[in-house]
Design a protein around this motif. Structure first.
Motif, PDB file in Angstrom:
ATOM      1  N   ALA A  67       0.848  -1.118   0.102  1.00  0.00           N
ATOM      2  CA  ALA A  67       0.104  -0.039  -0.188  1.00  0.00           C
ATOM      3  C   ALA A  67       0.902   1.245   0.250  1.00  0.00           C
ATOM      4  O   ALA A  67       0.391   2.233  -0.457  1.00  0.00           O
ATOM      5  CB  ALA A  67      -0.870   0.010   1.209  1.00  0.00           C
ATOM      6  N   TYR A  68       2.042   1.353   0.563  1.00  0.00           N
ATOM      7  CA  TYR A  68       2.891   2.280   0.719  1.00  0.00           C
ATOM      8  C   TYR A  68       3.912   2.351  -0.317  1.00  0.00           C
ATOM      9  O   TYR A  68       4.384   3.464  -0.788  1.00  0.00           O
ATOM     10  CB  TYR A  68       3.784   2.542   1.989  1.00  0.00           C
ATOM     11  N   VAL A  69       3.885   1.387  -1.416  1.00  0.00           N
ATOM     12  CA  VAL A  69       4.765   1.356  -2.430  1.00  0.00           C
ATOM     13  C   VAL A  69       4.529   2.404  -3.433  1.00  0.00           C
ATOM     14  O   VAL A  69       3.483   2.339  -4.054  1.00  0.00           O
ATOM     15  CB  VAL A  69       5.049   0.057  -2.891  1.00  0.00           C
ATOM     16  N   ASP A  70       5.482   3.256  -3.999  1.00  0.00           N
ATOM     17  CA  ASP A  70       5.114   4.063  -5.045  1.00  0.00           C
ATOM     18  C   ASP A  70       5.450   3.368  -6.313  1.00  0.00           C
ATOM     19  O   ASP A  70       6.571   3.075  -6.431  1.00  0.00           O
ATOM     20  CB  ASP A  70       5.975   5.613  -4.842  1.00  0.00           C
ATOM     21  N   VAL A  71       4.867   3.427  -7.348  1.00  0.00           N
ATOM     22  CA  VAL A  71       5.084   3.045  -8.649  1.00  0.00           C
ATOM     23  C   VAL A  71       5.785   4.108  -9.513  1.00  0.00           C
ATOM     24  O   VAL A  71       5.425   5.274  -9.625  1.00  0.00           O
ATOM     25  CB  VAL A  71       3.740   2.747  -9.358  1.00  0.00           C
ATOM     26  N   PRO A  72       7.059   3.955  -9.807  1.00  0.00           N
ATOM     27  CA  PRO A  72       7.691   4.702 -10.407  1.00  0.00           C
ATOM     28  C   PRO A  72       7.166   5.069 -11.861  1.00  0.00           C
ATOM     29  O   PRO A  72       6.817   4.280 -12.619  1.00  0.00           O
ATOM     30  CB  PRO A  72       9.245   4.360 -10.565  1.00  0.00           C
ATOM     31  N   ARG A  73       7.197   6.430 -12.271  1.00  0.00           N
ATOM     32  CA  ARG A  73       6.762   6.670 -13.777  1.00  0.00           C
ATOM     33  C   ARG A  73       7.734   6.952 -14.291  1.00  0.00           C
ATOM     34  O   ARG A  73       9.130   7.256 -13.907  1.00  0.00           O
ATOM     35  CB  ARG A  73       6.076   8.234 -13.554  1.00  0.00           C
ATOM     36  N   PRO A  74       7.729   6.757 -15.905  1.00  0.00           N
ATOM     37  CA  PRO A  74       8.808   7.056 -16.658  1.00  0.00           C
ATOM     38  C   PRO A  74       9.484   8.374 -16.473  1.00  0.00           C
ATOM     39  O   PRO A  74       8.860   9.307 -15.956  1.00  0.00           O
ATOM     40  CB  PRO A  74       8.416   6.842 -18.100  1.00  0.00           C
ATOM     41  N   SER A  75      10.893   8.436 -16.772  1.00  0.00           N
ATOM     42  CA  SER A  75      11.289   9.789 -16.521  1.00  0.00           C
ATOM     43  C   SER A  75      10.763  10.807 -17.491  1.00  0.00           C
ATOM     44  O   SER A  75      10.656  10.359 -18.685  1.00  0.00           O
ATOM     45  CB  SER A  75      12.913   9.618 -16.589  1.00  0.00           C
ATOM     46  N   GLY A  76      10.602  11.868 -17.260  1.00  0.00           N
ATOM     47  CA  GLY A  76      10.163  12.942 -18.303  1.00  0.00           C
ATOM     48  C   GLY A  76       8.682  12.942 -18.163  1.00  0.00           C
ATOM     49  O   GLY A  76       7.983  13.706 -18.937  1.00  0.00           O
ATOM     50  N   ALA A  77       7.713  12.113 -17.603  1.00  0.00           N
ATOM     51  CA  ALA A  77       6.444  11.866 -17.696  1.00  0.00           C
ATOM     52  C   ALA A  77       5.946  12.807 -16.776  1.00  0.00           C
ATOM     53  O   ALA A  77       6.331  13.213 -15.573  1.00  0.00           O
ATOM     54  CB  ALA A  77       5.833  10.539 -17.388  1.00  0.00           C
TER      55      ALA A  77
END
Length: 95
Positions: A67-77
């Motif tokens: 629940a606390y894990v952030d899903v990384p977005r692609p760089s520059g998005a």
């Protein structure tokens, strides 16, 4: 039935009700945290929290961490960006 017996039954009922309330609260906790943090898989985290209720809370810490894990977005998005592999509407009608 004496006063002590009646008092014992009241204490037993209060303990059972409070135990059930705490178990339900703990089962709901990962899902509510994920929804509050706008987790992309908040429904899956919610289901995982409830499934661990039936598994004796053995995997509950994993659901809580998820629940606390952030899903990384692609760089520059940026937040309004089109996900990878999808075509924006303005690009779909070009010859």
């Amino acid at each position: 039935m004496s006063f002590i017996d009646l008092f014992a039954w009241i204490v037993l009922i209060v303990l059972v009700v409070s135990t059930v309330a705490v178990l339900i609260f703990l089962a709901m906790l990962p899902g509510s945290i994920a929804k509050r943090r706008n987790h992309p898989w908040s429904e899956a985290v919610n289901v995982a929290g409830w499934v661990t209720l039936f598994l004796g809370f053995a995997l509950w810490p994993i659901a809580l961490v998820w629940a606390y894990v952030d899903v990384p977005r692609p760089s520059g998005a940026h937040p309004g960006a089109t996900p990878a592999g999808e075509v924006h509407q303005s690009e779909a009608h070009q010859p």
